[in-house]
Design an enzyme around this catalytic site. Sequence first.
Site, PDB file in Angstrom:
ATOM      1  N   LYS A 186       0.828  -1.205   0.000  1.00 36.79           N
ATOM      2  CA  LYS A 186       0.000   0.000   0.000  1.00 36.79           C
ATOM      3  C   LYS A 186       0.868   1.262   0.000  1.00 36.79           C
ATOM      4  CE  LYS A 186      -3.341   2.912   0.243  1.00 36.79           C
ATOM      5  NZ  LYS A 186      -4.192   3.127   1.404  1.00 36.79           N
ATOM      6  N   LYS A 215       1.113  11.612   5.674  1.00 39.34           N
ATOM      7  CA  LYS A 215       1.418  10.520   6.610  1.00 39.34           C
ATOM      8  C   LYS A 215       1.870   9.273   5.857  1.00 39.34           C
ATOM      9  CE  LYS A 215      -1.734   7.817   7.717  1.00 39.34           C
ATOM     10  NZ  LYS A 215      -2.296   6.523   7.268  1.00 39.34           N
TER      11      LYS A 215
END
Length: 296
Positions: free
Chosen positions: A168, A237
């Site tokens: 991911k 993030k």
Amino acid sequence: MSEPIGFIGLGNMGFPMLGRLLTAGHPVVAFDVREDVLATATALGAQPAKSVRDVADRAETVLASLPTPQVSQSVVTEVAEGSKVRRFVDLSTVGAGAAQRNHATLAAQDIAALDSPVSGGMHGAQAGTLAIMVSGPHAEFEALAAVFEALGRAIFVSEQPGAAQTMKLINNLMAATTLAATAEVMVMGVKAGLSADVMIDVLNAGSGGTHASRDKFPRAVLPRTFDYGFATGLMAKDVGLYLAEATSLGLPVEMAATVQRIWEQTVQAEGPESDFTSVIKPMEKTAGVIVEGGNG
């Protein structure tokens, strides 16, 4: 599946995923710290829970969609205390290290962990077309086929804990990079006198086309809505998590470091809650132009 599914975290991604499960006929026990969001979920047919622990006491399968590694680890600590939960599916993007720690916490209580971060944004969550990257016990992956089918297309990555998280982060660095690069060249073109609409048409007809030019720009940048459905702070993030993991592997990160600076600058300029398509705004301000479609 007649047994209820637990779902924790009803944000921009979690709430539409909950809706997909309800539409597919799965009973869902839901929890979110925001009472108004939980009330809306209850109105849609979800069974409200009082806490994370309450979800884990009422459902064998618990899914979670959470914003940060810290929140994920806090939730996992509570889930591990549940009396009924047997498997935990983390749809969040938390990085391989956090996923491995979560796996160990849950394994100590004989609870299977599936790292299952998703890609496709809020629109993919609403349409049930998410790409779901899964790592963990393959037998549990197969057992949850109907659940994953309600959300999108699940791709098994590995039995290694955290492997889907690594995948991911790779995906999101590509997405962050192509969106930032597309924003930069679009600003350059408009500054040089080109039409934003024509540029997008040419990029998409040629080798410069990306998911950003095909979908994000027409949907949220050219109409100036900036409402694609993913927060700038979350993208920053995710890029930071990629950078940390790549650095720990001793890999070169020159490009990732540059991309991280762009996203951190966008967070500072536009705020962490801004839509991530706002990455173009600081560039526009510097150039003194607006990248707008139609007659703009």
